[in-house]
Scaffold this motif. Structure first.
Motif, mmCIF file in Angstrom:
data_model
loop_
_atom_site.group_PDB
_atom_site.id
_atom_site.type_symbol
_atom_site.label_atom_id
_atom_site.label_comp_id
_atom_site.label_asym_id
_atom_site.label_seq_id
_atom_site.Cartn_x
_atom_site.Cartn_y
_atom_site.Cartn_z
ATOM 1 N N ARG A 353 0.752 -1.042 0.383
ATOM 2 C CA ARG A 353 0.084 0.515 -0.632
ATOM 3 C C ARG A 353 0.913 0.865 -0.519
ATOM 4 N NH1 ARG A 353 -3.216 -3.576 3.094
ATOM 5 N NH2 ARG A 353 -2.105 -2.906 5.414
ATOM 6 N N ALA A 354 1.767 0.984 0.635
ATOM 7 C CA ALA A 354 2.832 2.326 1.030
ATOM 8 C C ALA A 354 3.533 2.576 -1.072
ATOM 9 C CB ALA A 354 3.863 2.002 1.621
ATOM 10 N N HIS A 355 3.819 2.165 -0.832
ATOM 11 C CA HIS A 355 4.688 1.798 -2.399
ATOM 12 C C HIS A 355 3.340 2.078 -3.224
ATOM 13 C CE1 HIS A 355 9.232 0.966 -2.402
ATOM 14 N NE2 HIS A 355 8.185 -1.272 -1.370
ATOM 15 N N PHE A 356 2.405 1.654 -3.640
ATOM 16 C CA PHE A 356 1.764 2.663 -4.024
ATOM 17 C C PHE A 356 1.349 3.476 -3.796
ATOM 18 C CE2 PHE A 356 -3.691 2.339 -5.134
ATOM 19 C CZ PHE A 356 -3.290 1.273 -6.477
ATOM 20 N N PHE A 357 1.086 4.272 -3.042
ATOM 21 C CA PHE A 357 0.152 5.207 -3.115
ATOM 22 C C PHE A 357 1.147 7.205 -3.186
ATOM 23 C CE2 PHE A 357 -3.543 4.427 -1.846
ATOM 24 C CZ PHE A 357 -4.679 4.994 -2.494
ATOM 25 N N ALA A 358 2.470 5.761 -2.582
ATOM 26 C CA ALA A 358 3.849 7.134 -3.335
ATOM 27 C C ALA A 358 4.162 7.716 -4.214
ATOM 28 C CB ALA A 358 5.467 5.999 -2.697
ATOM 29 N N VAL A 520 11.834 1.154 -3.813
ATOM 30 C CA VAL A 520 11.017 2.374 -4.404
ATOM 31 C C VAL A 520 11.566 3.427 -6.092
ATOM 32 C CG1 VAL A 520 10.267 5.409 -4.318
ATOM 33 C CG2 VAL A 520 11.158 3.623 -1.720
ATOM 34 N N ASP A 521 12.843 3.772 -6.183
ATOM 35 C CA ASP A 521 13.124 3.702 -7.270
ATOM 36 C C ASP A 521 12.924 2.939 -8.138
ATOM 37 O OD1 ASP A 521 14.376 6.502 -6.220
ATOM 38 O OD2 ASP A 521 16.517 5.316 -5.916
ATOM 39 N N SER A 522 13.464 1.090 -8.316
ATOM 40 C CA SER A 522 12.605 0.581 -9.045
ATOM 41 C C SER A 522 11.073 0.008 -9.862
ATOM 42 C CB SER A 522 13.734 -1.097 -7.943
ATOM 43 O OG SER A 522 14.958 -0.953 -8.167
ATOM 44 N N PRO A 535 13.758 12.214 -6.305
ATOM 45 C CA PRO A 535 13.317 12.024 -4.805
ATOM 46 C C PRO A 535 12.085 12.565 -4.165
ATOM 47 C CG PRO A 535 15.124 13.452 -6.234
ATOM 48 C CD PRO A 535 14.099 12.710 -7.098
ATOM 49 N N ASP A 536 10.950 12.646 -4.589
ATOM 50 C CA ASP A 536 9.627 13.225 -4.349
ATOM 51 C C ASP A 536 8.863 12.253 -4.260
ATOM 52 O OD1 ASP A 536 10.326 15.470 -4.909
ATOM 53 O OD2 ASP A 536 9.532 15.803 -6.831
ATOM 54 N N ARG A 537 9.352 10.836 -5.140
ATOM 55 C CA ARG A 537 8.830 9.010 -4.636
ATOM 56 C C ARG A 537 8.830 8.989 -3.813
ATOM 57 N NH1 ARG A 537 5.937 8.148 -9.628
ATOM 58 N NH2 ARG A 537 6.218 9.761 -11.473
ATOM 59 N N ARG A 538 10.871 9.091 -3.568
ATOM 60 C CA ARG A 538 10.780 8.395 -2.230
ATOM 61 C C ARG A 538 10.063 9.696 -0.570
ATOM 62 N NH1 ARG A 538 16.913 9.769 -3.971
ATOM 63 N NH2 ARG A 538 16.983 8.844 -5.764
ATOM 64 N N GLY A 539 10.284 11.022 -0.938
ATOM 65 C CA GLY A 539 9.676 11.437 -0.618
ATOM 66 C C GLY A 539 8.126 10.954 0.254
ATOM 67 N N HIS A 540 7.739 10.811 -0.875
ATOM 68 C CA HIS A 540 6.243 10.405 -0.248
ATOM 69 C C HIS A 540 6.178 9.028 -0.014
ATOM 70 C CE1 HIS A 540 4.790 13.179 -2.576
ATOM 71 N NE2 HIS A 540 4.504 13.094 -4.226
ATOM 72 N N PHE A 541 7.251 7.617 -0.056
ATOM 73 C CA PHE A 541 7.380 6.959 0.443
ATOM 74 C C PHE A 541 7.097 6.959 1.490
ATOM 75 C CE2 PHE A 541 9.201 2.881 1.257
ATOM 76 C CZ PHE A 541 8.631 2.015 1.298
ATOM 77 N N VAL A 542 8.763 7.483 1.883
ATOM 78 C CA VAL A 542 9.029 7.310 3.590
ATOM 79 C C VAL A 542 7.593 8.062 4.404
ATOM 80 C CG1 VAL A 542 10.667 8.707 5.217
ATOM 81 C CG2 VAL A 542 11.675 7.417 3.533
ATOM 82 N N ASP A 543 7.157 9.216 3.502
ATOM 83 C CA ASP A 543 6.339 9.747 4.707
ATOM 84 C C ASP A 543 5.331 9.288 4.893
ATOM 85 O OD1 ASP A 543 4.694 12.459 5.799
ATOM 86 O OD2 ASP A 543 3.243 12.054 4.391
#
Length: 551
Positions: A353-358, A520-522, A535-543
């Motif tokens: 779910r976290a990867h999907f919504f990132a 996340v990058d993959s 970077p933005d997508r990584r940030g969404h995932f971490v958040d």
């Protein structure tokens, strides 16, 4: 799971009623599956152990006037439960504050919690108990539904002839002569493994009979009802039509060539018409010999749905915290669509779910836009799209010069015609998207829509095929997204379009590799190979992980 819905008339009813006959069964080796599942469950984290086991013999302390210390002392002389009972964590969590007492650990005792439970446990005389029970680490275990605690596989080879003989004997429909004649048949059923298991639970006076009163009394005791629901019966299906097993009832029911039993003849004809097993077994992977493992549908569902994750409005608002209340309706629709298809969409773990919504949050932005915006600055169009680099005068004609009000070089605000021209210039003729030339209008017609911003005729066609292929998931909901691409602006289709990309590209398999930023990058590389938004997508995932609302 299979259900037969239609009219059914009980023998003592005046007219038929609409009823559902529901069965849940598997032709696979359930015993091997459960053994493997139990081994796997031993390695699951504590949070996945969502059922508290109160074993037979659990003390139930009288409810009034006790502190935790007094209850501990009183437990030795208190009534004790007469059967194991599994209690879902959600039930305990939802108890009022005055029905829970938490006792912290000390040097001599581990932490424990007392719960006031009413009419869940019962004593040796089958009286329901009202009082306090203690949950203590190492004493009262928490178990996962995947441990299949309390479940037993029972192999039963009795036939309708045996069952009918047992039934007629139990209701005293036999003469002495007939009872003696059919005793071997009745005993095969009465002494079989299924009846033995039920007798252990139901037959209170141990007279070898089960009455309707005893059955009803057993079902009113949660522990007994739960135990009955945990029986898995391996038996030949009644839908596996074998005329000889029904013909074997002729003598029992008084049917012969000289004295036909017309109702029984009609009954056998009805049974024959319902014998669908042989017609479908090979096609759907059922065993050709007709036997399967049968589960209690309601009990099985209850075991695995007690603490299941569900998207809520609050969950969605935590993902899109900047949205106003006027968008709550859209957020709730997204949650409803996801909840209805959580397993099918393979969004059934927090990590997925976290990867999907990132990715989704990057595609839709904080404003949750499911329709791609083409409000570009003229210079940005030249930087982003080769068509406008080659035709800079068109970039200046359609793009804005002043951001506020989207004012173009000629002093006029951008309008629909400008957006269409930009979309057609940006995406028209893009063969990798399946779009025809700029003049075809495909760039605008198949612009980015949905939670994933599905773009291009090729991707709309793939989504159309996927949606049709899985039509059983949403019966009576046919839609043609190639002919009517604006359908993706409806929330349910916006969600499904994102799910189709997630599934078709098996992004959930990448997500299962973990929470490292490389993972996340993959996924980002699959979603948009040339994007600069890593970077933005990584940030969404971490958040999303930090908030923990997808757990």
């Amino acid at each position: 799971m299979i259900g037969h819905l239609g009219l059914y008339q009980d023998c003592d009813a005046d007219q038929p009623e609409q009823k559902l006959h529901l069965e849940t069964f598997s032709g696979d080796d359930v015993e091997a599956f459960i053994e493997a599942s139990r081994a796997w469950a031993q390695h699951l984290p504590e949070k996945d152990r969502t059922w508290l086991k109160l074993a037979k013999g659990t003390p139930v302390v009288a409810p009034e006037g006790h502190t935790a210390a007094q209850m501990q002392m009183a437990s030795d002389s208190s009534p004790r439960s007469a059967a194991d009972l599994l209690i879902p964590k959600k039930l305990l969590d939802d108890l009022p504050a005055d029905r829970k007492i938490q006792v912290p650990a000390n040097p001599t005792r581990k932490a424990r919690t007392w719960y006031h439970l009413e009419n869940l446990l019962h004593d040796a005389d089958n009286n329901l108990l009202d009082g306090w029970v203690c949950e203590e680490i190492g004493v009262t275990p928490w178990v996962s539904p995947w441990a299949w605690e309390g479940y037993d596989v029972i192999i039963d080879y009795s036939r309708p002839k045996h069952l009918m003989a047992s039934f007629l004997s139990a209701i005293d429909s036999f003469s002495d002569a007939h009872r003696e004649r059919y005793r071997p048949f009745a005993e095969k059923d009465d002494k079989g493994p299924m009846k033995n298991r039920l007798y252990e639970i139901i037959d209170r006076n141990r007279d070898g009979k089960m009455t309707a009163t005893e059955l009803q009394a057993a079902l009113e005791l949660p522990a007994h009802a739960q135990s009955i629901s945990q029986m898995i019966l391996y038996k030949e299906s009644e839908w596996f039509q074998q005329p000889k097993i029904w013909d074997a009832l002729d003598e029992l029911l008084g049917h012969s060539g000289s004295t036909p039993h017309l109702n029984w003849l009609a009954g056998k004809q009805r049974i024959a018409e319902l014998g669908w097993w042989r017609d479908v077994a090979e096609k759907v992977g059922l065993p050709s010999w007709g036997s399967a493992y049968h589960f209690h549908p309601v009990g099985l569902m209850g075991s695995f749905s007690g603490d299941r994750f569900k998207f809520s409005l609050e969950t969605m608002k935590s993902i899109y915290p900047k949205l106003g209340e006027d968008r709550n309706g859209d957020l709730q629709k997204i949650a409803d669509e996801l909840n209805a298809n959580l397993d099918f969409f393979k969004l059934n773990t927090p990590l997925r779910r976290a990867h999907f919504f990132a990715k989704i949050k990057q595609e839709t932005g904080e404003a949750l836009s499911i329709d791609e915006s083409f409000a570009y600055k003229s210079s940005t169009l030249i930087d982003l799209f080769s068509y406008f680099r080659n035709n800079p005068e068109e970039a200046r004609r359609y793009g804005y010069k002043i951001k506020t009000g989207k004012i173009k070089e000629n002093g006029v605000s951008m309008g629909r015609a400008d957006y269409e021209a930009i979309a057609n210039g940006a995406y028209g003729g893009r063969t990798e998207l399946g779009n025809r030339g700029i003049s075809s209008g495909d760039g605008w017609r198949y612009r980015g829509r949905g939670l994933k911003q599905l773009t291009g005729l090729h991707n709309y066609t793939l989504f159309q095929r996927w949606h049709t292929k899985h039509s059983a998931q949403w019966p009576n909901d046919y839609a043609d997204f190639v002919v009517n691409p604006d359908l993706l602006l409806e929330v349910k289709y916006a969600v499904r379009s994102a799910a189709s990309f997630w599934l078709n590209n098996e992004l959930y398999k990448i997500a299962d590799k973990g929470s490292a930023l490389e993972v996340v990058d993959s996924i980002t590389t699959v979603v948009n190979k040339h994007t600069a938004s890593h970077p933005d997508r990584r940030g969404h995932f971490v958040d999303l992980l930090k908030k923990g609302n997808l757990n």
